[in-house]
Scaffold this motif. Sequence first.
Motif, PDB file in Angstrom:
ATOM      1  N   SER A   1      -7.571  10.121   9.567  1.00  0.00           N
ATOM      2  CA  SER A   1      -7.823  11.445  10.143  1.00  0.00           C
ATOM      3  C   SER A   1      -8.440  11.278  11.516  1.00  0.00           C
ATOM      4  CB  SER A   1      -8.755  12.257   9.237  1.00  0.00           C
ATOM      5  OG  SER A   1     -10.011  11.617   9.157  1.00  0.00           O
ATOM      6  N   GLY A   2      -8.475  12.381  12.255  1.00  0.00           N
ATOM      7  CA  GLY A   2      -9.068  12.338  13.587  1.00  0.00           C
ATOM      8  C   GLY A   2      -8.887  13.660  14.300  1.00  0.00           C
ATOM      9  N   PHE A   3      -9.125  13.636  15.615  1.00  0.00           N
ATOM     10  CA  PHE A   3      -8.978  14.829  16.447  1.00  0.00           C
ATOM     11  C   PHE A   3      -7.606  14.833  17.105  1.00  0.00           C
ATOM     12  CE2 PHE A   3     -13.598  14.071  16.425  1.00  0.00           C
ATOM     13  CZ  PHE A   3     -13.986  15.258  15.845  1.00  0.00           C
ATOM     14  N   CYS A   4      -7.058  16.035  17.312  1.00  0.00           N
ATOM     15  CA  CYS A   4      -5.731  16.132  17.926  1.00  0.00           C
ATOM     16  C   CYS A   4      -5.575  17.398  18.756  1.00  0.00           C
ATOM     17  CB  CYS A   4      -4.653  16.072  16.850  1.00  0.00           C
ATOM     18  SG  CYS A   4      -4.703  17.434  15.660  1.00  0.00           S
ATOM     19  N   GLY A   5      -6.635  17.932  19.259  1.00  0.00           N
ATOM     20  CA  GLY A   5      -6.538  19.174  20.005  1.00  0.00           C
ATOM     21  C   GLY A   5      -6.317  18.972  21.491  1.00  0.00           C
ATOM     22  N   ALA A   6      -5.678  19.928  22.105  1.00  0.00           N
ATOM     23  CA  ALA A   6      -5.468  19.889  23.551  1.00  0.00           C
ATOM     24  C   ALA A   6      -6.802  19.950  24.287  1.00  0.00           C
ATOM     25  CB  ALA A   6      -4.566  21.045  23.979  1.00  0.00           C
ATOM     26  N   GLN A   7      -7.821  20.529  23.656  1.00  0.00           N
ATOM     27  CA  GLN A   7      -9.159  20.585  24.245  1.00  0.00           C
ATOM     28  C   GLN A   7     -10.086  19.534  23.625  1.00  0.00           C
ATOM     29  OE1 GLN A   7      -7.695  23.733  23.092  1.00  0.00           O
ATOM     30  NE2 GLN A   7      -6.810  23.752  25.122  1.00  0.00           N
TER      31      GLN A   7
END
Length: 173
Positions: A37-43
């Motif tokens: 898992s992890g982060f995947c946001g444009a921001q």
Amino acid sequence: MKLKKLLSVILAVIMMLGVCPVMNASAEEAERTVVDSGFCGAQGDNLTWTFYEDGELVISGEGETPFYYITEKGVEISSPLIPPWYDYFDDIRVITVEEGVTGIGDDAFGLYPRMYHSVTLPKSLEYYYLGSFVASHPDSITLACCYAGTEAQWNKVEKRSWSSLRPDLTTGE
């Protein structure tokens, strides 16, 4: 008399557990194994991704994913334009995009050949790129897409084209 009341309560609880999908679902969720898992946001950290051992990729949070661009060279050098779940592409079977996600960038889930079977999209979705969901496989697996909103709402979701971002790449200008 007290024994009958106690048995009635126990039977009622057992019956509720057997027919209540929410209770059963939470027990199943607790048994699922997270592979990564992890982060995947444009921001940055506005969106998270979780890949489960059973093959489900879940995107959750508020906002949009970035624009991805998968190339052999990009993969080779671990480009930030490669989706963070890229290493699991061959294992993804189900994609669930949860409520709150508003946009899906190009190549987010698309690379030939893909073997995922279904994508669930939230009512909050405002746009996606046409290359977001490519499911092409020699065995002709059909991709089922489920949308949480109505048909009228789905018709308002913007379908963006990669070429609209970089006209110089498609026209040579």
